[in-house]
Design an enzyme around this catalytic site. Sequence first.
Site, mmCIF file in Angstrom:
data_model
loop_
_atom_site.group_PDB
_atom_site.id
_atom_site.type_symbol
_atom_site.label_atom_id
_atom_site.label_comp_id
_atom_site.label_asym_id
_atom_site.label_seq_id
_atom_site.Cartn_x
_atom_site.Cartn_y
_atom_site.Cartn_z
ATOM 1 N N CYS A 154 40.442 89.924 45.388
ATOM 2 C CA CYS A 154 40.480 90.921 44.322
ATOM 3 C C CYS A 154 39.915 92.254 44.801
ATOM 4 O O CYS A 154 38.796 92.308 45.305
ATOM 5 C CB CYS A 154 39.673 90.401 43.137
ATOM 6 S SG CYS A 154 39.311 91.627 41.878
ATOM 7 N N TYR A 173 37.579 86.481 42.601
ATOM 8 C CA TYR A 173 38.734 86.040 43.369
ATOM 9 C C TYR A 173 38.523 86.627 44.762
ATOM 10 O O TYR A 173 38.212 87.808 44.894
ATOM 11 C CB TYR A 173 40.045 86.561 42.800
ATOM 12 C CG TYR A 173 40.328 86.202 41.361
ATOM 13 C CD1 TYR A 173 39.919 84.988 40.828
ATOM 14 C CD2 TYR A 173 41.023 87.085 40.542
ATOM 15 C CE1 TYR A 173 40.192 84.662 39.521
ATOM 16 C CE2 TYR A 173 41.310 86.768 39.227
ATOM 17 C CZ TYR A 173 40.884 85.561 38.713
ATOM 18 O OH TYR A 173 41.161 85.245 37.409
ATOM 19 N N PHE A 233 38.765 94.706 43.108
ATOM 20 C CA PHE A 233 37.588 95.061 42.325
ATOM 21 C C PHE A 233 36.382 94.230 42.752
ATOM 22 O O PHE A 233 35.259 94.731 42.811
ATOM 23 C CB PHE A 233 37.885 94.903 40.842
ATOM 24 C CG PHE A 233 39.074 95.696 40.397
ATOM 25 C CD1 PHE A 233 38.963 97.053 40.164
ATOM 26 C CD2 PHE A 233 40.315 95.099 40.259
ATOM 27 C CE1 PHE A 233 40.064 97.808 39.788
ATOM 28 C CE2 PHE A 233 41.426 95.835 39.883
ATOM 29 C CZ PHE A 233 41.303 97.194 39.652
ATOM 30 N N CYS A 234 36.619 92.969 43.063
ATOM 31 C CA CYS A 234 35.546 92.131 43.600
ATOM 32 C C CYS A 234 35.122 92.640 44.971
ATOM 33 O O CYS A 234 33.938 92.618 45.319
ATOM 34 C CB CYS A 234 36.005 90.675 43.695
ATOM 35 S SG CYS A 234 36.445 89.932 42.100
#
Length: 338
Positions: free
Chosen positions: A116, A113, A118-119
Amino acid sequence: MMRRVSTLAAASTSLSRAILASSEHHHEYNKLFQAASFYAANTGSSRRWFSSSVGSTSPGGYSLTAAKVFLSLGCVAASVAAGASSVFVEEEAYAKEPISPDLVPKEVVLYQYESCPFCNKVKAFLDYYDVPYKVVEVNPLSKKEIKWSDYKKVPILMVDGQPLQDSSAIIDEMRTKLSPVKSTSVVNDDEEEKKWRRWVDDHLVHMLSPNIYRNTSEALESFNYITSNGNFSYTEKYTVKYAGAAAMYFVSKKLKKKYNITDERTALYEACETWVDALDGREFLGGLKPNLADLAVFGVLRPIRYLTSGKDMVEHTRIGEWYARMENVVGESSRVKA
């Protein structure tokens, strides 16, 4: 009018379920879904657009709340790197980490995403090490882009045909691939680095959602981003923007209670000051160059930097100079445009 309210209400519940099941680790937070469902429950609507059960958590992972999942949709990605106002230091200290061409993978694809956190941790690592990568934007409702995978969360990094999962595990594996031989200094610094990487995952990320969704205007500010950057149909864009913002406004209140947060801005500011104290006068936690903890903090904060909460963060804490240095050293994205 009532039909539109009911539609948004049902979508609020369904979006919460679908997206919760498609991001990194979440099993501790099933109860928080009730808060996202509150908006739907009070409209009397029984219609559901989607049916998606909450998946299981991979062993050894930590949980991700519904708020952090919506954060992965609703935050604004980092803007241009700091310019003339950046703090000047020796150019050598701001050079990207050199990697032997023989160690760079031939094909890297990130399923993500766009916003995101975490991304963005993974992207900060890839950008800093100048690893070219392609991006596949995942639709969090259908997840059709990752139907080939048994793992239905993001990020997933495909490296020369090998899928890697979970942001921290991805970064560990990639560091091993790019730097197979550790120096003595790196080994000695591992404990401090690991401590602060855990702090990012266990504490810092929990400060984000209560801040970006603390009121209706900031919730809508966050969700405005996905209307132009998320992988959604026209109908989904409308639904996610309004139903998602409404749902996460309520969920953010649950998050404050869960993490004993009295004032969300104060909690965010304190986290930033804690990080600056950890630097202990160094340019980066890694010294003259960032280590994985620096990249993790930067990656998680990058999606909110130019939201109202991120602007307040820089204005009211000492983190701004470090963040500008990180923008400078990470530099331009190594993402390969399609």
